[in-house]
Design an enzyme around this catalytic site. Structure first.
Site, short mmCIF file in Angstrom:
data_model
loop_
_atom_site.label_atom_id
_atom_site.label_comp_id
_atom_site.label_asym_id
_atom_site.label_seq_id
_atom_site.Cartn_x
_atom_site.Cartn_y
_atom_site.Cartn_z
N SER A 1 0.84 -1.22 0.00
CA SER A 1 0.00 0.00 0.00
C SER A 1 0.87 1.26 0.00
CB SER A 1 -0.97 0.00 1.18
OG SER A 1 -0.30 0.12 2.40
N LYS B 1 24.11 -14.44 1.48
CA LYS B 1 23.41 -13.16 1.55
C LYS B 1 24.20 -12.09 0.81
CE LYS B 1 20.94 -10.19 4.70
NZ LYS B 1 20.38 -10.02 6.02
N ARG C 1 13.16 -8.09 4.87
CA ARG C 1 14.51 -8.65 5.03
C ARG C 1 15.40 -7.58 5.61
NH1 ARG C 1 14.60 -14.16 3.12
NH2 ARG C 1 12.80 -14.20 1.78
N HIS D 1 8.73 3.31 9.19
CA HIS D 1 8.47 2.45 10.34
C HIS D 1 7.20 2.93 11.04
CE1 HIS D 1 9.43 -0.45 13.38
NE2 HIS D 1 9.14 0.46 14.30
C1 GRF Z 1 3.99 -0.58 6.82
O1 GRF Z 1 3.27 -0.46 8.00
C2 GRF Z 1 5.41 -0.12 7.01
O2 GRF Z 1 5.54 0.89 7.97
C3 GRF Z 1 6.10 -1.37 7.51
O3 GRF Z 1 5.49 -2.41 6.78
C4 GRF Z 1 4.17 -2.04 6.41
C5 GRF Z 1 4.05 -2.25 4.94
O4 GRF Z 1 2.75 -2.10 4.46
N1 GRF Z 1 7.53 -1.26 7.34
P1 GRF Z 1 2.47 -2.06 2.90
O5 GRF Z 1 3.03 -3.35 2.31
O6 GRF Z 1 3.11 -0.86 2.32
O7 GRF Z 1 0.97 -2.02 2.77
#
Ligand code: GRF
Length: 201
Positions: A13, A66, A92, A110
């Site tokens: 999203s 990796k 990852r 985040h």
């Molecule tokens: C979001 O909440 C982002 O902050 C976190 O992972 C989620 C990803 O959501 N790192 P989307 O895949 O962008 O819907």
């Protein structure tokens, strides 16, 4: 125009919000030219297809180490002349080897106010802790996980009536606005990183 590459593992999203912001010129000096995913079944891949954006599926399990996987990622980014790497739900951890090469060119979002609640379950962790305020952080990556110079943060109140579900909804709404805003600032070049620590806008 600068080339943006989004790394995503799932729903995408935020990836979609960035695509839309480019279309609407909320991100003025860039466009998304590539999606990299480590998950064959990521819904983000359908979003890329629909938007006509190139995509590469690249799973570390298909590489001897990796470091080999990250070397491969690096060569893809160079080949596609990527200016900014945007981690958006990429599940990852990138090693210091990758970070060293793309440190000031890779950002992450985040769903909490870092340095509080790092990790993969930040919204739930903050909710279960009973915080009254939480939020969203956009930051450059560094060698530590969910760490690095903070570009933007936005807080939001956790109301008595909030459930984990309603809080998640509110956080995502903020994310979809804040990430494009941060990308627009970075691509406009209106920032400076001081002592590898603080971002002045
Ligand atoms: C979001 O909440 C982002 O902050 C976190 O992972 C989620 C990803 O959501 N790192 P989307 O895949 O962008 O819907």
């Amino acid at each position: 125009m600068k080339n943006i590459c989004v790394f995503a593992s799932g729903f995408g999203s935020n990836f979609q919000a960035i695509i839309d912001a480019c279309k609407k010129k909320k991100i003025k000096k860039g466009h998304v030219t590539l999606l990299i995913t480590d998950n064959k079944n990521a819904y983000a891949r359908q979003r890329a297809r629909k938007a006509g954006i190139d995509q590469i599926y690249c799973n570390p399990k298909d590489f001897p180490s990796k470091k080999d996987w990250e070397k491969h990622l690096g060569s893809i980014l160079k080949k596609h002349r990527i200016d900014l790497v945007v981690l958006a739900g990429f599940m990852r951890i990138l090693s210091p080897y990758f970070v060293r090469q793309f440190k000031d060119k890779t950002i992450n979002i985040h769903p909490a106010l870092l340095p509080a609640f790092p990790g993969a379950h930040a919204i739930k962790d903050a909710f279960d802790y009973g915080v009254k305020v939480t939020g969203v952080t956009v930051h450059f990556i560094d060698e530590k996980v969910d760490h690095g110079p903070i570009i933007l943060q936005e807080s939001l109140e956790v109301k008595k009536t909030d459930s984990l579900k309603t809080l998640e909804k509110k956080i995502h709404k903020v994310e979809h606005r804040l990430y494009p805003k941060a990308i627009n600032i970075l691509l406009s070049g209106k920032y400076r990183i001081r002592n590898s620590r603080k971002v002045s806008l």
